[in-house]
Design a protein around this motif. Sequence first.
Motif, PDB file in Angstrom:
ATOM      1  N   ASP A   1     -15.746  32.146  -8.517  1.00 38.28           N
ATOM      2  CA  ASP A   1     -16.052  33.280  -9.398  1.00 38.28           C
ATOM      3  C   ASP A   1     -16.496  32.803 -10.783  1.00 38.28           C
ATOM      4  O   ASP A   1     -16.547  33.584 -11.724  1.00 38.28           O
ATOM      5  CB  ASP A   1     -14.848  34.220  -9.502  1.00 38.28           C
ATOM      6  CG  ASP A   1     -13.656  33.592 -10.198  1.00 38.28           C
ATOM      7  OD1 ASP A   1     -13.623  32.353 -10.382  1.00 38.28           O
ATOM      8  OD2 ASP A   1     -12.729  34.343 -10.553  1.00 38.28           O
TER       9      ASP A   1
ATOM     10  N   TYR B   1     -19.268  34.802 -12.527  1.00 36.53           N
ATOM     11  CA  TYR B   1     -18.814  36.130 -12.954  1.00 36.53           C
ATOM     12  C   TYR B   1     -17.935  36.037 -14.195  1.00 36.53           C
ATOM     13  O   TYR B   1     -18.048  36.855 -15.110  1.00 36.53           O
ATOM     14  CB  TYR B   1     -18.087  36.840 -11.810  1.00 36.53           C
ATOM     15  CG  TYR B   1     -18.988  37.013 -10.615  1.00 36.53           C
ATOM     16  CD1 TYR B   1     -20.004  37.973 -10.615  1.00 36.53           C
ATOM     17  CD2 TYR B   1     -18.862  36.195  -9.506  1.00 36.53           C
ATOM     18  CE1 TYR B   1     -20.861  38.118  -9.533  1.00 36.53           C
ATOM     19  CE2 TYR B   1     -19.716  36.333  -8.417  1.00 36.53           C
ATOM     20  CZ  TYR B   1     -20.706  37.298  -8.445  1.00 36.53           C
ATOM     21  OH  TYR B   1     -21.562  37.427  -7.381  1.00 36.53           O
ATOM     22  N   ARG B   2     -17.065  35.018 -14.248  1.00 36.40           N
ATOM     23  CA  ARG B   2     -16.208  34.853 -15.422  1.00 36.40           C
ATOM     24  C   ARG B   2     -17.017  34.445 -16.652  1.00 36.40           C
ATOM     25  O   ARG B   2     -16.747  34.913 -17.752  1.00 36.40           O
ATOM     26  CB  ARG B   2     -15.089  33.851 -15.132  1.00 36.40           C
ATOM     27  CG  ARG B   2     -14.080  34.412 -14.114  1.00 36.40           C
ATOM     28  CD  ARG B   2     -12.885  33.518 -13.860  1.00 36.40           C
ATOM     29  NE  ARG B   2     -13.279  32.266 -13.233  1.00 36.40           N
ATOM     30  CZ  ARG B   2     -13.245  31.075 -13.822  1.00 36.40           C
ATOM     31  NH1 ARG B   2     -12.807  30.945 -15.059  1.00 36.40           N
ATOM     32  NH2 ARG B   2     -13.628  29.986 -13.175  1.00 36.40           N
TER      33      ARG B   2
ATOM     34  N   ASN C   1     -20.227  35.205 -17.085  1.00 36.59           N
ATOM     35  CA  ASN C   1     -20.975  36.418 -17.435  1.00 36.59           C
ATOM     36  C   ASN C   1     -20.088  37.409 -18.190  1.00 36.59           C
ATOM     37  O   ASN C   1     -20.533  38.023 -19.171  1.00 36.59           O
ATOM     38  CB  ASN C   1     -21.566  37.067 -16.185  1.00 36.59           C
ATOM     39  CG  ASN C   1     -22.535  38.163 -16.529  1.00 36.59           C
ATOM     40  OD1 ASN C   1     -23.430  37.990 -17.349  1.00 36.59           O
ATOM     41  ND2 ASN C   1     -22.353  39.315 -15.914  1.00 36.59           N
ATOM     42  N   ASP C   2     -18.842  37.581 -17.760  1.00 38.15           N
ATOM     43  CA  ASP C   2     -17.899  38.446 -18.491  1.00 38.15           C
ATOM     44  C   ASP C   2     -17.706  37.952 -19.923  1.00 38.15           C
ATOM     45  O   ASP C   2     -17.673  38.747 -20.863  1.00 38.15           O
ATOM     46  CB  ASP C   2     -16.545  38.508 -17.779  1.00 38.15           C
ATOM     47  CG  ASP C   2     -16.564  39.342 -16.519  1.00 38.15           C
ATOM     48  OD1 ASP C   2     -17.529  40.115 -16.301  1.00 38.15           O
ATOM     49  OD2 ASP C   2     -15.600  39.216 -15.726  1.00 38.15           O
TER      50      ASP C   2
ATOM     51  N   GLN D   1     -20.755  38.853 -21.978  1.00 40.46           N
ATOM     52  CA  GLN D   1     -20.764  40.282 -22.310  1.00 40.46           C
ATOM     53  C   GLN D   1     -19.766  40.591 -23.430  1.00 40.46           C
ATOM     54  O   GLN D   1     -20.081  41.338 -24.365  1.00 40.46           O
ATOM     55  CB  GLN D   1     -20.447  41.121 -21.072  1.00 40.46           C
ATOM     56  CG  GLN D   1     -21.459  40.989 -19.952  1.00 40.46           C
ATOM     57  CD  GLN D   1     -22.856  41.383 -20.359  1.00 40.46           C
ATOM     58  OE1 GLN D   1     -23.058  42.350 -21.070  1.00 40.46           O
ATOM     59  NE2 GLN D   1     -23.835  40.608 -19.933  1.00 40.46           N
ATOM     60  N   LYS D   2     -18.567  40.017 -23.360  1.00 38.05           N
ATOM     61  CA  LYS D   2     -17.543  40.262 -24.382  1.00 38.05           C
ATOM     62  C   LYS D   2     -17.963  39.701 -25.736  1.00 38.05           C
ATOM     63  O   LYS D   2     -17.809  40.358 -26.764  1.00 38.05           O
ATOM     64  CB  LYS D   2     -16.196  39.673 -23.942  1.00 38.05           C
ATOM     65  CG  LYS D   2     -15.545  40.453 -22.840  1.00 38.05           C
ATOM     66  CD  LYS D   2     -14.254  39.814 -22.401  1.00 38.05           C
ATOM     67  CE  LYS D   2     -13.685  40.553 -21.204  1.00 38.05           C
ATOM     68  NZ  LYS D   2     -12.532  39.888 -20.610  1.00 38.05           N
TER      69      LYS D   2
END
Length: 84
Positions: free
Chosen positions: A65, A68-69, A71-72, A75-76
Motif C-alpha cells: 500500500d 496509497y500511503r 499519495n495520502d 494530499q494532506k
Amino acid sequence: MAQTFFPRVYTMVPASSPHPPNTEYKVSIGYELWDNTINTVMKVQMVYDGVIAGRRNPSYPLHSDDYYRVNDAIQKLHAEDTDA
C-alpha cells in the motif's frame, strides 16, 4: 553537486518490504531550481537509514500500500500548506 531542492514542509512515510529496513519516502513541498528559475514543487524522495538517495526515483512495491500511503501524504501536505 550543489543542492537544488529546498523543502519547506515535509512528512516521512515508511516503505514496505522488499525495501531494506529503515527505508522511507520523504514527501515534501518546497523550492527547486530549474534552469535558473525557482519553482514551488511537490517532491517524493527515497531515504535509506536517514540519508536521501540523491537521484533515485521512488519505487512502490506492487503488492503493497506504499503508493496509497504516499499519495495520502501528498494530499494532506497540499491541503495543509497555506502557501501552495
